[in-house]
Design a protein around this motif. Structure first.
Motif, PDB file in Angstrom:
ATOM      1  N   ILE A 117       0.677  -1.372  -0.138  1.00  0.00           N
ATOM      2  CA  ILE A 117       0.051   0.257  -0.026  1.00  0.00           C
ATOM      3  C   ILE A 117       1.067   1.090   0.158  1.00  0.00           C
ATOM      4  N   PRO A 118       1.741   1.540   0.704  1.00  0.00           N
ATOM      5  CA  PRO A 118       2.840   2.279   1.067  1.00  0.00           C
ATOM      6  C   PRO A 118       3.293   3.141  -0.475  1.00  0.00           C
ATOM      7  N   ILE A 119       3.797   1.037  -1.204  1.00  0.00           N
ATOM      8  CA  ILE A 119       4.683   1.420  -2.073  1.00  0.00           C
ATOM      9  C   ILE A 119       3.654   2.177  -3.337  1.00  0.00           C
ATOM     10  N   GLN A 120       2.495   1.632  -3.639  1.00  0.00           N
ATOM     11  CA  GLN A 120       1.875   1.587  -4.332  1.00  0.00           C
ATOM     12  C   GLN A 120       1.081   3.648  -4.651  1.00  0.00           C
ATOM     13  N   GLN A 146       8.735  18.798  -1.830  1.00  0.00           N
ATOM     14  CA  GLN A 146       9.444  18.899  -0.490  1.00  0.00           C
ATOM     15  C   GLN A 146       9.005  17.345  -0.290  1.00  0.00           C
ATOM     16  N   LEU A 147       7.147  17.015  -1.222  1.00  0.00           N
ATOM     17  CA  LEU A 147       6.315  15.660  -0.918  1.00  0.00           C
ATOM     18  C   LEU A 147       7.393  15.087  -2.399  1.00  0.00           C
ATOM     19  N   PHE A 148       7.472  14.885  -3.304  1.00  0.00           N
ATOM     20  CA  PHE A 148       8.596  14.664  -3.950  1.00  0.00           C
ATOM     21  C   PHE A 148       9.396  13.706  -3.812  1.00  0.00           C
ATOM     22  N   GLN A 149      10.712  14.543  -2.814  1.00  0.00           N
ATOM     23  CA  GLN A 149      11.404  14.279  -2.608  1.00  0.00           C
ATOM     24  C   GLN A 149      11.343  13.312  -1.660  1.00  0.00           C
ATOM     25  N   GLU A 150      10.310  13.672  -1.009  1.00  0.00           N
ATOM     26  CA  GLU A 150      10.279  12.327   0.468  1.00  0.00           C
ATOM     27  C   GLU A 150      10.271  11.315   0.143  1.00  0.00           C
ATOM     28  N   SER A 151       9.080  11.594  -0.657  1.00  0.00           N
ATOM     29  CA  SER A 151       8.150  10.477  -1.317  1.00  0.00           C
ATOM     30  C   SER A 151       9.228   9.410  -2.106  1.00  0.00           C
ATOM     31  N   LEU A 152       9.977   9.913  -2.834  1.00  0.00           N
ATOM     32  CA  LEU A 152      11.369   8.851  -3.598  1.00  0.00           C
ATOM     33  C   LEU A 152      12.088   8.463  -2.553  1.00  0.00           C
ATOM     34  N   ALA A 153      12.624   9.546  -1.386  1.00  0.00           N
ATOM     35  CA  ALA A 153      13.580   8.750  -0.470  1.00  0.00           C
ATOM     36  C   ALA A 153      11.951   7.537   0.898  1.00  0.00           C
ATOM     37  N   ARG A 154      11.348   7.862   0.492  1.00  0.00           N
ATOM     38  CA  ARG A 154      10.552   6.815   1.163  1.00  0.00           C
ATOM     39  C   ARG A 154      10.112   5.581   0.093  1.00  0.00           C
ATOM     40  N   LEU A 155      10.426   5.830  -0.899  1.00  0.00           N
ATOM     41  CA  LEU A 155      10.039   4.394  -2.288  1.00  0.00           C
ATOM     42  C   LEU A 155      11.017   3.889  -2.340  1.00  0.00           C
ATOM     43  N   SER A 203      13.912   3.515   0.326  1.00  0.00           N
ATOM     44  CA  SER A 203      13.909   2.738   1.835  1.00  0.00           C
ATOM     45  C   SER A 203      12.968   1.267   1.944  1.00  0.00           C
ATOM     46  N   LEU A 204      11.920   1.466   1.404  1.00  0.00           N
ATOM     47  CA  LEU A 204      10.733   0.348   1.394  1.00  0.00           C
ATOM     48  C   LEU A 204      11.275  -0.657   0.351  1.00  0.00           C
ATOM     49  N   GLY A 205      11.740  -0.208  -1.185  1.00  0.00           N
ATOM     50  CA  GLY A 205      12.743  -1.103  -1.378  1.00  0.00           C
ATOM     51  C   GLY A 205      13.710  -1.738  -0.997  1.00  0.00           C
ATOM     52  N   VAL A 206      14.554  -1.120  -0.033  1.00  0.00           N
ATOM     53  CA  VAL A 206      16.073  -1.538   0.306  1.00  0.00           C
ATOM     54  C   VAL A 206      14.860  -2.942   1.953  1.00  0.00           C
ATOM     55  N   PHE A 207      13.840  -1.900   2.197  1.00  0.00           N
ATOM     56  CA  PHE A 207      13.436  -3.124   3.186  1.00  0.00           C
ATOM     57  C   PHE A 207      12.749  -4.515   2.923  1.00  0.00           C
ATOM     58  N   GLY A 208      12.049  -4.209   1.596  1.00  0.00           N
ATOM     59  CA  GLY A 208      11.603  -5.547   0.604  1.00  0.00           C
ATOM     60  C   GLY A 208      12.882  -6.237   0.827  1.00  0.00           C
ATOM     61  N   THR A 209      14.123  -5.633   0.395  1.00  0.00           N
ATOM     62  CA  THR A 209      15.273  -6.620   0.131  1.00  0.00           C
ATOM     63  C   THR A 209      15.831  -7.212   1.401  1.00  0.00           C
ATOM     64  N   GLN A 210      15.819  -6.648   2.294  1.00  0.00           N
ATOM     65  CA  GLN A 210      16.503  -6.480   3.767  1.00  0.00           C
ATOM     66  C   GLN A 210      16.148  -8.499   3.961  1.00  0.00           C
ATOM     67  N   ALA A 211      15.183  -8.920   3.951  1.00  0.00           N
ATOM     68  CA  ALA A 211      14.956 -10.120   4.164  1.00  0.00           C
ATOM     69  C   ALA A 211      15.865 -11.569   3.228  1.00  0.00           C
ATOM     70  N   GLY A 212      15.718 -10.922   2.400  1.00  0.00           N
ATOM     71  CA  GLY A 212      17.002 -12.211   1.591  1.00  0.00           C
ATOM     72  C   GLY A 212      18.700 -11.881   1.397  1.00  0.00           C
ATOM     73  N   ILE A 213      18.663 -10.720   1.628  1.00  0.00           N
ATOM     74  CA  ILE A 213      20.001 -10.412   1.908  1.00  0.00           C
ATOM     75  C   ILE A 213      20.207 -10.842   3.508  1.00  0.00           C
ATOM     76  N   LEU A 253       2.417   9.774  -5.610  1.00  0.00           N
ATOM     77  CA  LEU A 253       2.822  10.645  -5.704  1.00  0.00           C
ATOM     78  C   LEU A 253       4.137  11.013  -6.054  1.00  0.00           C
ATOM     79  N   VAL A 254       5.011   9.894  -6.408  1.00  0.00           N
ATOM     80  CA  VAL A 254       6.320  10.706  -7.429  1.00  0.00           C
ATOM     81  C   VAL A 254       5.721  10.545  -8.848  1.00  0.00           C
ATOM     82  N   SER A 255       4.890   9.954  -9.525  1.00  0.00           N
ATOM     83  CA  SER A 255       4.319   9.816 -11.108  1.00  0.00           C
ATOM     84  C   SER A 255       3.884  11.767 -10.656  1.00  0.00           C
ATOM     85  N   GLY A 256       3.632  12.290  -9.535  1.00  0.00           N
ATOM     86  CA  GLY A 256       3.144  13.441 -10.475  1.00  0.00           C
ATOM     87  C   GLY A 256       1.222  13.576 -10.229  1.00  0.00           C
ATOM     88  N   ASP A 257       0.839  11.990 -10.020  1.00  0.00           N
ATOM     89  CA  ASP A 257      -0.844  12.378 -10.201  1.00  0.00           C
ATOM     90  C   ASP A 257      -1.578  13.478  -9.055  1.00  0.00           C
TER      91      ASP A 257
END
Length: 164
Positions: A38-41, A107-116, A118-128, A46-50
């Motif tokens: 949900i947060p990733i979507q 600011q929202l764009f930059q924060e959304s990129l950073a959060r996106l 970090s969520l991607g990194v979190f998703g791969t941490q289990a695999g790592i 937000l990053v797409s400029g919707d």
């Protein structure tokens, strides 16, 4: 014979615990996936400029900013006499409000990129983590076989030299 059965038991226990750790790590990754989806979507929107997603995300902040500047506007109106100073203060306040509201989008764009990210990194941490666990297990197995090999070689050398 006793040493070999002990080392095989240790190897089997180590292999079993490594497999359990890998299974647990994979299970945790699968269980946390819905919480990330949900947060990733939302951040992707937000990053797409919707514009609708951006408006929804920024509306509470914009409302708060408008209230703060409204209070400042009231204070200026009550405290300054009519004339050039009042008009200057009104203009400065309007520009400051527009700048503050206008900066929220980037600011929202930059924060959304950073959060996106970090969520991607979190998703791969289990695999790592799974990979790290497997590597630790493999390393322990390698050490176990080295110990067994050196004990075997040492025992053979002792026998050759007249030891037991």
């Amino acid at each position: 014979m006793g040493k070999k059965s002990t080392s095989r038991a240790a190897e089997a226990a180590l292999t079993e615990s490594t497999e359990r750790a890998l299974g647990l790590s994979e299970k945790l990754e699968r269980q946390t996936e819905p919480a990330r989806t949900i947060p990733i979507q939302k951040y992707r929107q937000l990053v797409s400029g919707d514009p609708e997603a951006t408006t929804q995300a920024l509306a509470p902040q914009i409302q708060g900013i408008r209230q703060q500047f409204g209070s400042a506007r009231g204070s200026i109106e009550r405290s300054l006499p009519r004339g050039g100073t009042l008009e200057q203060a009104r203009g400065d306040l309007a520009r400051a409000e527009a700048g503050t509201v206008g900066s929220l989008g980037p600011q929202l764009f930059q924060e959304s990129l950073a959060r996106l990210a970090s969520l991607g990194v979190f998703g791969t941490q289990a695999g790592i983590g799974s990979l790290g666990t497997a590597m630790q297990g493999g390393s322990a197995l390698t050490q176990l076989s080295q110990v067994q090999g050196s004990q075997g070689f040492g025992g053979m050398m002792g026998s050759l030299m007249g030891g037991k």
